[in-house]
Write a protein that holds these residues in place. Structure first.
Motif, mmCIF file in Angstrom:
data_model
loop_
_atom_site.group_PDB
_atom_site.id
_atom_site.type_symbol
_atom_site.label_atom_id
_atom_site.label_comp_id
_atom_site.label_asym_id
_atom_site.label_seq_id
_atom_site.Cartn_x
_atom_site.Cartn_y
_atom_site.Cartn_z
ATOM 1 N N GLN A 194 4.235 -0.720 8.506
ATOM 2 C CA GLN A 194 4.272 -1.543 9.720
ATOM 3 C C GLN A 194 2.861 -2.005 10.100
ATOM 4 O O GLN A 194 2.656 -3.145 10.510
ATOM 5 C CB GLN A 194 4.914 -0.742 10.869
ATOM 6 C CG GLN A 194 5.183 -1.578 12.108
ATOM 7 C CD GLN A 194 6.138 -2.744 11.836
ATOM 8 O OE1 GLN A 194 7.252 -2.554 11.364
ATOM 9 N NE2 GLN A 194 5.691 -3.977 12.100
ATOM 10 N N ASN A 195 1.891 -1.117 9.910
ATOM 11 C CA ASN A 195 0.495 -1.501 10.153
ATOM 12 C C ASN A 195 0.084 -2.672 9.265
ATOM 13 O O ASN A 195 -0.645 -3.558 9.695
ATOM 14 C CB ASN A 195 -0.442 -0.323 9.849
ATOM 15 C CG ASN A 195 -0.461 0.708 10.964
ATOM 16 O OD1 ASN A 195 -0.315 0.367 12.138
ATOM 17 N ND2 ASN A 195 -0.618 1.962 10.614
ATOM 18 N N ILE A 196 0.514 -2.630 8.033
ATOM 19 C CA ILE A 196 0.172 -3.709 7.100
ATOM 20 C C ILE A 196 0.801 -5.021 7.568
ATOM 21 O O ILE A 196 0.149 -6.075 7.607
ATOM 22 C CB ILE A 196 0.644 -3.341 5.672
ATOM 23 C CG1 ILE A 196 -0.158 -2.147 5.150
ATOM 24 C CG2 ILE A 196 0.503 -4.539 4.731
ATOM 25 C CD1 ILE A 196 0.392 -1.545 3.870
ATOM 26 N N VAL A 197 2.066 -4.933 7.930
ATOM 27 C CA VAL A 197 2.755 -6.134 8.414
ATOM 28 C C VAL A 197 2.004 -6.714 9.620
ATOM 29 O O VAL A 197 1.733 -7.918 9.677
ATOM 30 C CB VAL A 197 4.219 -5.784 8.790
ATOM 31 C CG1 VAL A 197 4.892 -6.958 9.508
ATOM 32 C CG2 VAL A 197 5.006 -5.387 7.542
ATOM 33 N N ASN A 198 1.632 -5.840 10.548
ATOM 34 C CA ASN A 198 0.922 -6.314 11.752
ATOM 35 C C ASN A 198 -0.439 -6.903 11.400
ATOM 36 O O ASN A 198 -0.809 -7.958 11.904
ATOM 37 C CB ASN A 198 0.723 -5.160 12.738
ATOM 38 C CG ASN A 198 2.048 -4.606 13.225
ATOM 39 O OD1 ASN A 198 3.108 -5.215 13.024
ATOM 40 N ND2 ASN A 198 2.014 -3.435 13.842
ATOM 41 N N ALA A 199 -1.160 -6.199 10.545
ATOM 42 C CA ALA A 199 -2.509 -6.669 10.194
ATOM 43 C C ALA A 199 -2.422 -8.027 9.501
ATOM 44 O O ALA A 199 -3.239 -8.914 9.740
ATOM 45 C CB ALA A 199 -3.210 -5.654 9.303
ATOM 46 N N GLN A 200 -1.401 -8.198 8.659
ATOM 47 C CA GLN A 200 -1.282 -9.465 7.941
ATOM 48 C C GLN A 200 -0.987 -10.623 8.893
ATOM 49 O O GLN A 200 -1.422 -11.743 8.644
ATOM 50 C CB GLN A 200 -0.207 -9.345 6.849
ATOM 51 C CG GLN A 200 -0.112 -10.559 5.956
ATOM 52 C CD GLN A 200 -1.382 -10.804 5.144
ATOM 53 O OE1 GLN A 200 -1.559 -10.268 4.082
ATOM 54 N NE2 GLN A 200 -2.292 -11.621 5.666
ATOM 55 N N ARG A 201 -0.268 -10.317 9.947
ATOM 56 C CA ARG A 201 0.038 -11.372 10.924
ATOM 57 C C ARG A 201 -1.230 -11.940 11.534
ATOM 58 O O ARG A 201 -1.283 -13.106 11.915
ATOM 59 C CB ARG A 201 0.914 -10.814 12.050
ATOM 60 C CG ARG A 201 2.363 -10.679 11.626
ATOM 61 C CD ARG A 201 3.300 -10.655 12.834
ATOM 62 N NE ARG A 201 4.644 -10.313 12.356
ATOM 63 C CZ ARG A 201 5.232 -9.143 12.580
ATOM 64 N NH1 ARG A 201 4.638 -8.207 13.301
ATOM 65 N NH2 ARG A 201 6.444 -8.920 12.098
ATOM 66 N N ALA A 202 -2.267 -11.097 11.634
ATOM 67 C CA ALA A 202 -3.475 -11.491 12.354
ATOM 68 C C ALA A 202 -4.507 -12.187 11.485
ATOM 69 O O ALA A 202 -5.543 -12.611 11.966
ATOM 70 C CB ALA A 202 -4.094 -10.259 13.012
ATOM 71 N N THR A 203 -4.241 -12.301 10.181
ATOM 72 C CA THR A 203 -5.267 -12.869 9.304
ATOM 73 C C THR A 203 -4.641 -13.646 8.158
ATOM 74 O O THR A 203 -3.503 -13.372 7.764
ATOM 75 C CB THR A 203 -6.173 -11.753 8.708
ATOM 76 O OG1 THR A 203 -7.096 -12.352 7.797
ATOM 77 C CG2 THR A 203 -5.362 -10.719 7.954
ATOM 78 N N SER A 204 -5.401 -14.605 7.653
ATOM 79 C CA SER A 204 -4.910 -15.328 6.474
ATOM 80 C C SER A 204 -5.437 -14.686 5.177
ATOM 81 O O SER A 204 -5.038 -15.065 4.090
ATOM 82 C CB SER A 204 -5.347 -16.795 6.541
ATOM 83 O OG SER A 204 -6.755 -16.850 6.514
ATOM 84 N N THR A 205 -6.343 -13.727 5.311
ATOM 85 C CA THR A 205 -6.814 -12.998 4.125
ATOM 86 C C THR A 205 -5.662 -12.153 3.604
ATOM 87 O O THR A 205 -5.136 -11.318 4.332
ATOM 88 C CB THR A 205 -7.986 -12.067 4.509
ATOM 89 O OG1 THR A 205 -9.040 -12.875 5.026
ATOM 90 C CG2 THR A 205 -8.471 -11.274 3.315
ATOM 91 N N PRO A 206 -5.248 -12.354 2.342
ATOM 92 C CA PRO A 206 -4.077 -11.594 1.900
ATOM 93 C C PRO A 206 -4.343 -10.088 1.815
ATOM 94 O O PRO A 206 -5.401 -9.658 1.366
ATOM 95 C CB PRO A 206 -3.757 -12.161 0.515
ATOM 96 C CG PRO A 206 -4.894 -13.031 0.139
ATOM 97 C CD PRO A 206 -5.718 -13.316 1.341
ATOM 98 N N ILE A 207 -3.388 -9.331 2.284
ATOM 99 C CA ILE A 207 -3.411 -7.881 2.116
ATOM 100 C C ILE A 207 -2.383 -7.559 1.035
ATOM 101 O O ILE A 207 -1.229 -7.961 1.138
ATOM 102 C CB ILE A 207 -3.051 -7.152 3.424
ATOM 103 C CG1 ILE A 207 -4.026 -7.575 4.541
ATOM 104 C CG2 ILE A 207 -3.063 -5.637 3.221
ATOM 105 C CD1 ILE A 207 -3.685 -6.993 5.913
ATOM 106 N N VAL A 208 -2.820 -6.900 -0.015
ATOM 107 C CA VAL A 208 -1.929 -6.617 -1.144
ATOM 108 C C VAL A 208 -1.677 -5.118 -1.211
ATOM 109 O O VAL A 208 -2.494 -4.356 -1.724
ATOM 110 C CB VAL A 208 -2.544 -7.111 -2.466
ATOM 111 C CG1 VAL A 208 -1.638 -6.773 -3.645
ATOM 112 C CG2 VAL A 208 -2.799 -8.622 -2.409
ATOM 113 N N PRO A 209 -0.553 -4.663 -0.669
ATOM 114 C CA PRO A 209 -0.218 -3.248 -0.807
ATOM 115 C C PRO A 209 0.302 -2.986 -2.216
ATOM 116 O O PRO A 209 1.038 -3.806 -2.772
ATOM 117 C CB PRO A 209 0.898 -3.045 0.226
ATOM 118 C CG PRO A 209 1.487 -4.397 0.451
ATOM 119 C CD PRO A 209 0.456 -5.419 0.097
ATOM 120 N N ILE A 210 -0.133 -1.879 -2.804
ATOM 121 C CA ILE A 210 0.408 -1.463 -4.106
ATOM 122 C C ILE A 210 1.249 -0.224 -3.841
ATOM 123 O O ILE A 210 0.740 0.765 -3.299
ATOM 124 C CB ILE A 210 -0.726 -1.119 -5.091
ATOM 125 C CG1 ILE A 210 -1.700 -2.297 -5.220
ATOM 126 C CG2 ILE A 210 -0.149 -0.738 -6.464
ATOM 127 C CD1 ILE A 210 -2.947 -1.964 -6.036
#
Lengths: 718, 718
Positions: free
Chosen positions: B404-420
């Motif tokens: 959920q943290n990842i989902v939220n963080a991604q909403r705030a930025t256009s820098t891609p977050i890539v969870p493995i």
């Protein structure tokens, strides 16, 4: 230093356990460990709870101290806060406890003060003979015996028994491997050694090498603390026919830095590490899924000496993709026996491909008997060592039938069938395969890479032959107190040592005077080389200290004058022994490089390559830990990319490879016999003859220059 | 030959469709296709069913023939048995149907007779202008428009809309990619072109390059039929800012053979193929999961010009493992901005690692706000182009919170977050990530490899600059009728052609007599080289036809005698023009090799390398399809492993690289201008000056020998 052959069986199968710091405070480490032991483990012997503040926890009697226990436990599991650990250890040592598992953290990983605490632990252990496991680790999980000496809440879910033994340092990645049980992969024993104040990953590899319930050893390493123990352990595993699959972090600079900040392990060179792994038959992987999949492949079957593969597939595109991966990994597709081909021809439709890869086409999937018959024939083919069966799609029922065919075919043969489940849809067919222990890999090229490692291990074993020669690395002697003081030998001195060791060199002699130089040159015959003779001048060419191709007395005289003048000019402080006059190498031949360095983990390492740009620019070298085993000199010569130049390519004459092999062997012996003081060697160039005709014996392999850097004995230091 | 810019929009978005061979026989192709169209598709326009034996199917009117239809459909989907296809096509052509999709199989894939049938189809198409799709394919699936012109029972499940366009030949592997929707990956359009009797994969890449609903193009190729069409299509995609990710089977000999037996496509060299892909910005992958994961990464975000990464992790071991993969792939970890470091320092516990990788330690996972704050800071860092977030374990709720943290963080930025997602346990956290479009890759090194491709594409685009130069390969001219007859030019002739093209050469002239030779040598100045001049003798050295280092008239005379005698002895039949006298290259300099070959798919290809063992043994060369684009000469010189030798290493002087770049450019122009007749070129050696001082301009790059093999014009053939 403890011996590396301590029997750990009472640690892993304790008859009695004390849990020191047992607690009923929900979710505390003491409570979680207690729950794992009491609720989820099967303990046949005694379990003592120790907590001075309690008389009873979870209906069980609590003892105030280890000293007060009615009996001495085999293992003390310690979960008290960091500050209390040393006192407990003291008590355990006094009581004669054999093993202490320290789950508490707050030691070496927190800095210098924690590191000092660890030294105190170590002192207690060394004084008493008690062995320590941890600290800063999740514990020891003996799944096959259903015993979890761990605080991890995952333990009760980790109970898929199996033939893989797992030895790791850190806990997180280790637990990731444990979660592979979701795919039916059984890990029977997991040791996670944490800060390794005493027992190391190597000790558990050693234990697993002898443990009857473990067939394959998987290990995750952030650093190797003791190369000798590690080498002994993996060789023990090899001797007992158990493959060791290893993932070692630190193959790139980023990884090395991250690992060093995480553990405080010594990190040798990644190149040396990989070379030693290869040499000792340790199967190296570079990712956690590769560790699991490769170990599981070995757990399913050991390579049986046939390394050609069959591909069996119902999609043309997938069959080509898989064949591509097989080719890219340098593996071989089997030539089917004629009976196999006959069965395929008479059973499959006309438009199927009956070579290897077999492409049945999807049309046959509806008739299970066609698949059963043809897959059975391929798996039974005497030329096939393993069948790769990529499943492109989850078609539902059709695919489940295919899975059942695989299960049936595998029952009838010991040749492993490796289904690759390529689809992201994980339906009943996938589940059926998991239930039957196939743990299907999901990626074609990762699966084929695992198979390449599997066959390579088979080839390594075959090359080693029946007797596995034990390599004892020369590393022990590298552990010196304080800084090491080194000093290069003079060239003449270095060559004298090599000559004593039976290494052929060109005639050479130090001339003390100009006339002396001419006399020596005449005696050995022209042409000669003249080089400044001084232990203080290592880079002789750089200061004009070398003249080659001297054809007569006048040239020698002139060289004498020039060289001595240059030496005095550039290095007025150097002690000059004279000028070394050496017979010139024949003009034909190739120039090679042989070096020896001392790796902090694995000791002396031999590096071989062609000199000049091959080493400097192309980094084309091979490496081995010393001493060399049987066949290793031959292998390392053939391993470099430039090998065709030595073998003789396009009409070039071959080099005297036999002499080169012998030279490497003698250097290995020389370093072994002088390991205490040799810090570094650089034979560059080494001249190797190219025989004028293929098949004719050559005139040898001869070091032309030799630098040996010696470690000063402590008494010689300032 | 059809133009490659036909508008396919009415094929992919037809206003009306005829299904020829519609049926209600359960599970027949006709019934399955009908069901997909009627039940599962949304068709706004008309759908006509054609079957001469029926008046109604599934309550819909049935027409006896295409001719009888009330209106001309945009697309005819043909599912009649193979034997009836030609007649239907004829009818469609007469009626003016624009596109025919032939799902029937039983053509080229079955042998020579089927191949002849395809030639007949092709003739109908060429005569009428109707475009053909197939045969032997599962159909065309326009997911974004919910239209399945396919018999595949998977279609109704394939309806995850999305920005990826997929163009494949075979159906099986293509459908595998479609099943990636199980991970939330949306493929909006899938063209599977089967035997490609007319429309090819390239045509759909071209279409997708312009289609507004497609952002990324994924393609699976068994062979490329028309290199020019392919090159034009991928360049169109590049011009429109759409990455093309390609998996091409046939990179190994096994794969090549399997692919050839499966399709009948031309297969050029795998090395050439990869070189051309790189050159045109096509992102090559080697496995089906890599195709999907890489395409999806591009679909999530295009590289924004910052290619340094951040690693954010809660396990030290995993953080080191990931850092290792980043280093091994040659990627860069970002240096955090000071605000980021401040946030990390003040938010995370003391023992966390706040550099890059960030190791939060697992302790902070229980406090979601710590993760949210620090992950947000890292993702917002101006130096970070992408955040890699390896998740070691599925801890249940804790991990779901992290998701959920990842989902939220991604909403705030256009820098891609890539969870493995590294664990084999796929719990709620995994599902949450899938739902939010992260389609988490499962393997660390595969994920990092995808990111490497992503950043490399960004760098390629940056290097190409604003204007993408259009490369038109010279391949069209290689399609010759019948066998090609070739003839090497004489060295003098070849050099004359090069000189005309503005390429600098050493002075040379053919001597017809011995005296002539001396006169020429004197005029150009000693030392000179003498070589036999004869178009019939290509390997001049092999027969003793070359003498170098001739310092005076006597040496030239002697060389004349020896060379002419050797030529007469070895090749009495050869036509001898005389002896070529050439100025000798200065002694300083390096020897290189420049070659041109003609690839059956991509036409003229330039190969560059250092000569001798670098090419023969080490295969150290770089390649480009001709003509070269801007910057490509510079790039290919720097790409070889031996580049440091040209750059100047360890005090060696640098080579005249500028002259070398100019030479490659002139050769490219020369080949482009003479593409019709140049079959092969071999400039070996090419001498390149090494400037005596770094920074000083050098004396050029000069071909010393030149072989040009010409294609004989048809009228010149016997």
């Amino acid at each position: 230093m403890h011996s590396n052959t301590t029997d750990l069986s009472r640690l892993i199968h304790p008859r009695s356990i004390a849990l020191v710091g047992a607690s009923d405070r929900p979710n505390s480490i003491g409570e979680r460990t207690l729950t794992n032991l009491v609720v989820h483990s099967r303990i046949d012997g005694d379990l003592y709870l120790v907590n001075p503040g309690k008389t009873e926890i979870m209906g069980r009697r609590c003892w105030p101290s280890v000293a007060s226990l009615p009996d001495t436990p085999d293992v003390a599991v310690i979960v008290v806060p960091a500050a209390g650990v040393l006192a407990v250890l003291d008590e355990c040592a006094s009581r004669g406890v054999r093993f202490a598992i320290i789950l508490s953290s707050g030691f070496g990983e927190t800095g210098a003060e924690g590191e000092r605490e660890q030294q105190r632990m170590k002192a207690i252990a060394e004084r008493s003979g008690m062995r320590l496991y941890g600290p800063n680790c999740p514990g020891l999980t003996n799944v096959n015996a259903q015993l979890g000496m761990t605080f991890s809440p995952s333990f009760p879910h980790d109970l898929v028994k199996g033939p893989i033994g797992l030895a790791t340092q850190g806990g997180g990645l280790g637990r990731n491997v444990m979660q592979a049980m979701e795919r039916g992969i059984g890990i029977g024993l997991w040791a996670s050694t944490g800060n390794e104040v005493d027992l190391q990953v190597a000790d558990f590899i050693h234990y697993m090498a002898d443990a009857p319930d473990i067939k394959v050893i998987a290990t995750l390493l952030e650093g190797i603390k003791d190369g000798e123990r590690f080498a002994a352990a993996v060789q023990r595993a090899a001797a007992n026919g158990k493959p060791v699959v290893a993932l070692k972090v630190g193959r790139s600079e980023y990884g090395r830095r991250a690992a060093q900040s995480h553990t405080a392990s010594l990190t040798g060179s990644a190149e040396v590490n990989s070379a030693v792994f290869r040499q000792l038959g340790v199967i190296e992987v570079h990712d956690i899924d590769e560790l699991v999949d490769t170990a599981w492949l070995f757990a399913r079957a050991l390579p049986a000496g046939r390394d050609a593969l069959a591909i069996y597939c119902s999609s043309g595109g997938t069959s080509a993709l898989t064949a591509d991966a097989v080719g890219a990994e340098g593996l071989t597709l089997a030539q089917f026996a004629s009976e196999t081909t006959d069965t395929l021809r008479t059973t499959l439709p006309d438009y199927a491909a009956i070579g290897n890869p077999v492409d049945t086409t999807a049309a046959v999937l509806s008739d299970s008997s066609l698949v059963e018959k043809t897959l059975g024939a391929v798996a039974a083919d005497p030329n096939v060592g393993l069948v790769v069966l990529p499943i492109t799609l989850d078609y539902g029922e059709t695919t489940t039938r295919m899975a059942q065919n695989i299960v049936n075919a595998q029952r009838a043969t010991s040749t492993p069938i490796v289904p690759i489940w390529m689809s992201d849809r994980l339906g009943d067919g996938y589940k059926l395969l998991v239930e039957h222990g196939f743990a299907p890999p999901r990626s074609v090229n990762k699966a084929i890479a695992a198979i390449r490692r599997w066959t390579a291990y088979g080839r390594w074993r075959a090359a080693e032959g029946g007797e596995l020669a034990l390599r004892v690395p020369t590393v022990a002697s590298s552990v010196a107190d304080g800084a090491v003081v080194t000093q290069p030998l003079s060239e003449a001195n270095a060559k004298a040592r090599l000559r004593e060791a039976g290494i052929a060199l060109l005639p050479c002699e130090i001339a003390r005077t100009r006339d002396d130089a001419v006399r020596i040159a005449r005696a050995m015959g022209f042409p000669v080389v003249a080089k400044i003779a001084s232990a203080d001048i290592v880079h002789k060419s750089d200061i004009g200290g070398v003249r080659v191709g001297l054809e007569d007395a006048a040239a020698v005289q002139e060289a004498w004058d020039a060289i001595t003048a240059a030496a005095h000019r550039h290095r007025p402080d150097a002690t000059i022994d004279g000028v070394l006059i050496e017979k010139m190498a024949p003009p034909r031949g190739l120039e090679l490089l042989i070096g020896v360095t001392r790796d902090p983990v694995f000791g002396h390492v031999l590096t071989f390559g062609m000199g000049g740009i091959h080493v400097e620019v192309l980094r084309d070298v091979s490496r081995r830990m010393l001493p060399l085993g049987k066949g290793e000199a031959a292998a390392m010569i053939r391993e470099i990319r430039a090998w065709p130049l030595l073998e003789g390519i396009r009409g070039r004459p071959p080099a005297d490879v036999a002499a080169l092999e012998a030279l490497l062997g003698r250097i290995s012996d020389f370093v072994r016999d002088n390991a205490a003081w040799i810090e570094e060697m650089d034979l560059n160039p080494v001249w190797v003859d190219v025989a004028s005709e293929p098949g004719k014996p050559g005139a040898g392999a001869i070091p032309l220059d030799a630098v040996i850097v010696a470690r000063q004995p402590p008494e010689a230091r300032a």
